[in-house]
Design an enzyme around this catalytic site. Structure first.
Site, PDB file in Angstrom:
ATOM      1  N   HIS B  81       0.840  -1.206   0.000  1.00 32.39           N
ATOM      2  CA  HIS B  81       0.000   0.000   0.000  1.00 32.39           C
ATOM      3  C   HIS B  81       0.878   1.260   0.000  1.00 32.39           C
ATOM      4  CE1 HIS B  81      -3.115   2.817   1.242  1.00 32.39           C
ATOM      5  NE2 HIS B  81      -4.012   1.870   1.060  1.00 32.39           N
ATOM      6  N   ARG B 163      10.463  21.235   8.489  1.00 31.68           N
ATOM      7  CA  ARG B 163      10.585  21.024   7.035  1.00 31.68           C
ATOM      8  C   ARG B 163      11.783  20.124   6.770  1.00 31.68           C
ATOM      9  NH1 ARG B 163       9.735  25.343   2.097  1.00 31.68           N
ATOM     10  NH2 ARG B 163       9.468  23.726   0.524  1.00 31.68           N
ATOM     11  N   GLY B 170       8.704   9.122   9.248  1.00 28.63           N
ATOM     12  CA  GLY B 170       8.153   9.622   7.998  1.00 28.63           C
ATOM     13  C   GLY B 170       7.324  10.870   8.202  1.00 28.63           C
TER      14      GLY B 170
END
Lengths: 297, 297
Positions: B81, B163, B170
């Site tokens: 997925h 950032r 993740g």
């Protein structure tokens, strides 16, 4: 999960302390939910609504009968509503995974237990053992005061308990019935004779639908008329069947349906079945409704 | 009572112990109900469904992110997925007394909290801060592996958090969306071009209904065809509107509706609104349905 509704009626609507002792039998109990209770001072009567596991509800009802036996004395009772006992009526209504036949069994079990407490018990509606006991009004006719004689009359021996009136607690009617759906159809006409004529066609006694009772009424402020119905078994005679029957009859008079009303509570199944009919849904199950996930197991 | 649904997706579908630690954040918690969780070994992913009080659900989700941060290492993750993070997506869906706007707020609150844990967060669907972030597939494009670069690109600064890609956890997408109703209409014909033509008419992009996505499909075993739809906002585009639109289009081909299907779960309100339309019920409220009394307060 099996679930039954029981709506016992107690002949005490004024003394908050006594009412509380009775209601306490159902409050915060595991396996059941006290939905509502409404003491009525004029009627001197409290109506309790409880939903839950049949065994637990039955046990709580029997407990409440014992409490009522303690705190209510029918020799001193007065109130506007017809009544024959301290615990006046105990109807069982199927909710989930329970049939009317199951409710008849619950009525008999609870009736037997109340009889064993020395209170004459009459089974009524679907639990009735004779046709003339189906109608609660007929069973209760004569009321508490008249029952001292009525109980001795031919055909009025109790189903359970002694064949002698209990002076303090009176007699109790225990029954089983289907959930009643109050469904009204409002017609775009002010001619009440049209509502009347349609009501007479749709109802069982007029040759119409098996489980429909109906009358025609004027809605004066709206300049409309209404076919006011009780659907006494929504599983066998469905809401949409009554609606479509009335639409078809109304066409004879060039009259259309302005709107409809569902009064009070309705079981989810009653609505789902009619929704599935109109939306032509194949194999829909009420379990597909998200909210059913939130119902306490 | 306010109730929200949250369906967080975690990038672990194989290690039962790790999955259990995550699911534990939602299990037997006051004010919420763990509806379901489905670990998928091939996807190496677990989808949790929880419904409850928004504040409590948000707290539990944040707790679960901390657990996932501990037990999942994206550097070792593989699965079929698409995914961009250990906690991959967190959508909020309104259930009762909660609007999509409220869910946008919940997404922002939870997004901020996840950002504060050092994980870059992107708001998506109704919570998106830019049009190109509405579509989850576009947000997730490049996946975990590609995000180390993507995060530095123009226009892809996270809504919350650093950032800089978090190598272990993740990035996470947090969103708000309406409950989707999967509604199919089966037609009395085996000509798939008719289903195709109708699907193109009924869907938003073809000039049809605002919140309908649709395709035409053959149902070979049934010798029928299907207009398969997603109703992405059943409050604004109702089930009955889609059905009546399709009936009207099908008449052009002399084709009728054989039946319909509702796939998966549907909110009670979606069904009640369409039932009320067909049955012409005035002022009906879902609170009149007995089963709503049984929902935990």
């Amino acid at each position: 999960m099996k679930r039954v509704m029981c709506i016992p009626n107690y002949s005490e609507g004024r003394d908050a302390e006594k009412i509380d002792k009775i209601v306490e039998c159902f409050r915060a109990k595991e396996g059941m939910k006290l939905v509502d209770y409404q003491p009525d001072k004029d009627h001197n009567r409290t109506v309790v609504e409880v939903i839950g596991d049949p065994e637990k509800v039955m046990a709580a009802v029997i407990e409440s009968v014992k409490v009522a036996q303690e705190v209510i004395d029918m020799r001193e009772h007065e109130g506007a509503h017809p009544r024959m006992g301290a615990v006046d009526v105990v109807p069982f209504v199927p909710i989930t995974e329970v049939t009317t036949e199951d409710c008849v069994e619950y009525a008999k079990q609870v009736g037997k237990a109340i009889g064993d407490l020395g209170i004459p018990v009459y089974l009524y509606e679907d639990a009735a053992t004779k046709p003339e006991r189906q109608n609660l009004a007929k069973v209760r006719k004569g009321q508490y005061e008249g029952f001292f004689e009525k109980i001795k009359e031919d055909g009025w021996e109790p189903d359970f308990g002694p064949r002698e009136m209990n002076a303090k607690s009176g007699a109790t009617a225990v029954g089983a019935r289907f959930h009643l759906v109050a469904f009204n159809v409002n017609l775009n006409t002010d001619k009440v004779e049209i509502a009347d004529a349609i009501a007479k066609k749709v109802r069982f006694i007029g040759g119409g639908l098996r489980f429909v009772k109906a009358i025609g009424l004027p809605l004066e402020e709206r300049h409309q008329v209404q076919v006011s119905m009780n659907l006494v078994n929504f599983e066998k005679t469905r809401i949409y069947q009554a609606l479509e029957f009335i639409k078809a009859e109304a066409r004879r008079y060039g009259v259309s349906v302005y709107g409809t009303e569902i009064i009070g509570m309705v079981p989810l199944a009653a609505l789902v079945e009619s929704a599935a009919y109109y939306m032509q849904i194949e194999n829909f199950s009420a379990d597909q409704i998200i909210e059913t996930l939130l119902i306490e197991e």
